[in-house]
Write a protein that holds these residues in place. Structure first.
Motif, mmCIF file in Angstrom:
data_model
loop_
_atom_site.group_PDB
_atom_site.id
_atom_site.type_symbol
_atom_site.label_atom_id
_atom_site.label_comp_id
_atom_site.label_asym_id
_atom_site.label_seq_id
_atom_site.Cartn_x
_atom_site.Cartn_y
_atom_site.Cartn_z
ATOM 1 N N TRP A 267 -15.100 66.970 26.174
ATOM 2 C CA TRP A 267 -14.166 67.752 25.367
ATOM 3 C C TRP A 267 -12.982 68.233 26.215
ATOM 4 N N ALA A 268 -13.285 68.582 27.451
ATOM 5 C CA ALA A 268 -12.245 69.152 28.318
ATOM 6 C C ALA A 268 -11.286 68.103 28.880
ATOM 7 N N VAL A 269 -11.778 66.916 29.218
ATOM 8 C CA VAL A 269 -10.919 65.999 29.989
ATOM 9 C C VAL A 269 -10.844 64.573 29.465
ATOM 10 N N GLU A 270 -11.665 64.176 28.506
ATOM 11 C CA GLU A 270 -11.718 62.764 28.132
ATOM 12 C C GLU A 270 -11.024 62.425 26.824
ATOM 13 N N TYR A 271 -10.558 63.415 26.103
ATOM 14 C CA TYR A 271 -9.833 63.119 24.865
ATOM 15 C C TYR A 271 -8.358 62.860 25.193
ATOM 16 N N THR A 272 -8.163 61.760 25.896
ATOM 17 C CA THR A 272 -6.813 61.379 26.330
ATOM 18 C C THR A 272 -6.465 59.949 25.906
ATOM 19 N N PHE A 273 -7.279 59.340 25.066
ATOM 20 C CA PHE A 273 -7.036 57.953 24.672
ATOM 21 C C PHE A 273 -5.843 57.900 23.701
ATOM 22 N N VAL B 134 -6.040 60.963 16.132
ATOM 23 C CA VAL B 134 -7.330 61.645 16.271
ATOM 24 C C VAL B 134 -7.025 63.106 16.583
ATOM 25 N N ILE B 135 -7.658 63.991 15.833
ATOM 26 C CA ILE B 135 -7.396 65.427 15.939
ATOM 27 C C ILE B 135 -8.610 66.129 16.544
ATOM 28 N N LYS B 136 -8.349 67.024 17.494
ATOM 29 C CA LYS B 136 -9.391 67.902 18.040
ATOM 30 C C LYS B 136 -9.265 69.275 17.386
ATOM 31 N N LYS B 137 -10.401 69.830 16.979
ATOM 32 C CA LYS B 137 -10.357 71.141 16.336
ATOM 33 C C LYS B 137 -11.676 71.867 16.574
ATOM 34 N N GLU B 138 -11.582 73.159 16.828
ATOM 35 C CA GLU B 138 -12.778 73.988 16.987
ATOM 36 C C GLU B 138 -12.928 74.885 15.764
ATOM 37 N N PHE B 139 -14.148 74.909 15.231
ATOM 38 C CA PHE B 139 -14.447 75.712 14.051
ATOM 39 C C PHE B 139 -15.391 76.845 14.446
ATOM 40 N N PRO B 140 -15.086 78.084 14.058
ATOM 41 C CA PRO B 140 -15.989 79.194 14.399
ATOM 42 C C PRO B 140 -17.340 79.045 13.726
ATOM 43 N N LEU B 141 -18.363 79.544 14.405
ATOM 44 C CA LEU B 141 -19.733 79.443 13.905
ATOM 45 C C LEU B 141 -20.384 80.814 14.017
ATOM 46 N N LEU C 10 -23.009 77.744 22.402
ATOM 47 C CA LEU C 10 -21.548 77.678 22.369
ATOM 48 C C LEU C 10 -20.921 78.666 21.387
ATOM 49 N N GLY C 11 -21.461 78.754 20.171
ATOM 50 C CA GLY C 11 -20.911 79.674 19.181
ATOM 51 C C GLY C 11 -19.738 79.126 18.391
ATOM 52 N N LYS C 12 -19.536 77.829 18.432
ATOM 53 C CA LYS C 12 -18.506 77.184 17.618
ATOM 54 C C LYS C 12 -18.824 75.700 17.536
ATOM 55 N N VAL C 13 -18.164 75.018 16.614
ATOM 56 C CA VAL C 13 -18.322 73.573 16.464
ATOM 57 C C VAL C 13 -17.078 72.897 17.017
ATOM 58 N N ARG C 14 -17.277 72.008 17.988
ATOM 59 C CA ARG C 14 -16.173 71.202 18.517
ATOM 60 C C ARG C 14 -16.161 69.879 17.758
ATOM 61 N N ALA C 15 -15.096 69.611 17.054
ATOM 62 C CA ALA C 15 -15.042 68.402 16.234
ATOM 63 C C ALA C 15 -13.775 67.612 16.541
#
Length: 627
Positions: free
Chosen positions: A300-306, A314-321, A581-586
């Motif tokens: 999540w931190a370093v590989e979403y660079t394609f 492609v969209i990165k989004k964090e959803f509260p949980l 974690l307390g959230k969803v990484r999508a």
């Protein structure tokens, strides 16, 4: 206790008391929405979830990826690897349950196959009334006989349902549309509600014959697509590698409040890959996986660079949980003689360095889990007091003395000195348990046998999770190894409890724990293959506290009993807690429309999303194959 925490607990107690008074006042009257904590935010006039788009368009394909393989369409037995879309608990994509658990409120359920339910004031039974519109995909009505039969076969064949409904003695059809469930005990406030979780199976189909004339058998695996009742049915499959689900156009419940604006995809395709790395490569190229819940902090931190990310395709989004966090842990199998000494289990806990892993591997993303009921008011803290202390005093002679005098704390590795101290503490505990260091090896003082542990995982990623822990164990002289097996073998071995330590397992809790605790922690479940008591816990105090949780009289009583159970589990060191974690990484391909407000209780309700045809078409043209 802080003022804020006092206010939270006081408010929770008032809500629970109000809910209890309502239940007592309306005992034996039909009701549509059920709740264990307080009245639903929708009241008695639930029309639809407030976050959904009621005009969401139907159509398109949702592509998903699954790790492993499958060889069965029967999820309710302890055999076979079940295909994606089925659920071991609940109905999955194929079957409906009596009621459906709310997506945006904890411990609340709304009507589905059953339109209403009732129960007497002593909670000795519950009656469910079926919706006359409920039908199977072949057009036949869902009947009370289906419900009774489903209850009987699930209790007989599913360890999970057997534990969940242990105190439900029988189900009786009192008419074509009404089923009465009888209980072996009174005062179990949860039982009337959770019977709504019962999945309803088609008796006439399972008792019939297949195309070859062979009688079907619900106790065996099958690859014959079963008859269902829910929003999807199997369109096609390739055994072990792909299953495609098609939305049922005349689904009977499509206009029920729990379904409005949801289940919008015409097709859901699940493709199987051998491991996470292969599925990741498939996601980056498009066409195989449209939505990915990312579990790896480093990725999540370093590989979403394609390229697709850089192009905003492609969209990165964090959803509260906001729901309780699971107990994720290394699970120690106490059925093994090696781990039956609590000092050994405690030593393993002291040898685990979470802080270094979080800093070097997880980019500081996680928080250490230190409760079996993480998040909210159910987690034990400080020293036992009040009603919790009263409960624990009954078992004082069977509990560690430290439980009453010392706040439970996990070891912290924040300095080189603390690392040395924690490993020294671990060695001292092992020495007390009869293990000594000889020539750099930890051996049994009497037999000279070396201490050996095998971690079991089912994904190469598990090596990252287990390796730092194993390094510390080796410093103590322990022969620590990791075995990665395929998904089928992993499933079979965990069902049979054939492991030393699981590299990673997770136990999800709710805001209102109850009957499911038996399947997690009871002595009976420890001897039941396929149960969720993976640690093999056999503890009379735990058994008693599980029953105390189940028979709690009000919210205050439930919180105190859960605190007591949590504390006893922690002090027995059955697991080495990991992190949350307390959230969803999508991450998702930009072909969707969805309500910006998602239900924070579950994080993301993918069923409320829909396909934007123009975006889907543009992506397909640009990436050649993205559906």
């Amino acid at each position: 206790m802080t003022v804020g925490r006092f206010r939270t607990l006081f408010a929770s107690a008032l809500v629970f008391a109000f809910a209890a008074s309502l239940q007592a006042g309306f005992a034996d009257e039909w009701r549509t929405t059920s709740s264990l904590i307080g009245p639903s935010k929708y009241g008695d006039n639930f029309q639809r979830y407030d976050y959904v788009n009621p005009d969401a368009p139907k159509g398109g394909t949702l592509n998903r990826v699954v790790i492993g393989t499958f060889d069965s369409f029967n999820p309710y037995i302890v055999q076979g690897s079940v295909a994606a879309g089925f659920a071991q608990f609940g109905g999955g994509l194929l079957y409906d349950t009596l009621m459906e658990q709310a997506t945006d409120e904890g411990s609340v359920s709304h009507p589905l196959v059953a339109e209403a339910y009732k129960y007497p004031s002593d909670y000795s039974s519950a009656t469910y009334r079926l919706d006359p519109r409920a039908k199977w995909h072949d057009g036949q009505p869902i009947t009370a006989d289906d419900v009774v039969w489903s209850f009987q076969v699930l209790k007989a064949n599913s360890p999970m349902y057997n534990r969940y409904f242990e105190n439900v003695t029988d189900a009786v059809a009192i008419s074509d549309r009404e089923v009465e469930f009888h209980f072996s005990q009174k005062g179990n406030r949860e039982l009337p509600k959770i019977l709504g979780d019962l999945v309803v199976l088609p008796k006439h189909w399972w008792e019939g014959t297949d195309a070859s004339g062979k009688k079907r058998d619900i106790t065996r695996p099958t690859l014959e697509p079963p008859l269902g009742s829910a929003a999807y049915k199997i369109a096609s499959f390739k055994a072990g590698s792909e299953i495609v689900w098609q939305r049922v156009p005349d689904y009977w419940a499509a206009k029920l409040p729990v379904k409005i604006g949801r289940e919008n995809f015409d097709t859901q395709r699940f493709s199987y890959f051998l491991d996470d790395n292969a599925s990741w490569q498939a996601f980056t190229k498009g066409g195989f996986e449209d939505f990915r819940a990312e579990a790896r902090a480093q990725r999540w931190a370093v590989e979403y660079t394609f390229p697709a990310v850089k192009a905003a395709d492609v969209i990165k989004k964090e959803f509260p949980l906001t729901s309780p966090q699971p107990m994720q842990a290394y699970v120690i199998n106490t059925r093994r003689p090696l781990f039956q000494d609590v000092r050994v289990r405690q030593a393993l806990t002291y040898a685990y360095d979470f802080e270094s892993m979080n800093r070097t591997i997880f980019f500081g993303a996680y928080t250490r889990t230190d409760s079996y009921f993480e998040g909210g008011d159910l987690a034990s803290r400080g020293l036992p007091q009040g009603k919790e202390l009263e409960i624990l005093q009954q078992y004082r002679d069977k509990l560690p003395p430290e439980l009453f005098t010392t706040e439970f704390k996990l070891p912290v590795y924040d300095t080189p000195q603390s690392a040395r101290e924690n490993l020294r503490k671990a060695y001292d505990l092992l020495k007390q348990a009869g293990w000594i260091n000889k020539g750099g090896k930890l051996v049994n003082a009497q037999t000279g046998t070396q201490f050996k542990i095998e971690f079991l995982g089912n994904d190469p990623v598990d090596e990252r999770v287990a390796a730092p822990f194993m390094d510390n164990l080796r410093r103590l002289g322990i022969d620590a190894t990791l075995r990665i097996v395929d998904d089928s073998q992993y499933t079979n071995r965990t069902r049979a409890f054939d492991f030393d330590v699981l590299a990673l397992a997770s136990f999800q809790q709710s805001n209102s724990p109850g009957n499911e605790q038996r399947d997690f922690w009871s002595s009976k479940a420890a001897d039941t293959p396929g149960s969720r008591n993976l640690a093999g816990i056999k503890n009379q105090v735990v058994d008693a506290l599980v029953d105390r949780v189940i028979l709690a009289t009000d919210r205050d009583d439930l919180v105190a009993a859960t605190h007591a159970l949590d504390r006893v589990l922690l002090w027995n060191y059955y697991m080495v807690p990991q992190w949350h974690l307390g959230k969803v990484r999508a991450a998702y391909w930009n072909k969707f429309g969805f309500p910006e407000k998602q239900p924070s209780y579950i994080g993301v309700d993918l069923d409320s999303w829909w396909i934007d045809p123009a975006r889907e078409k543009a992506l397909a043209a640009k990436y050649k194959g993205v559906n």
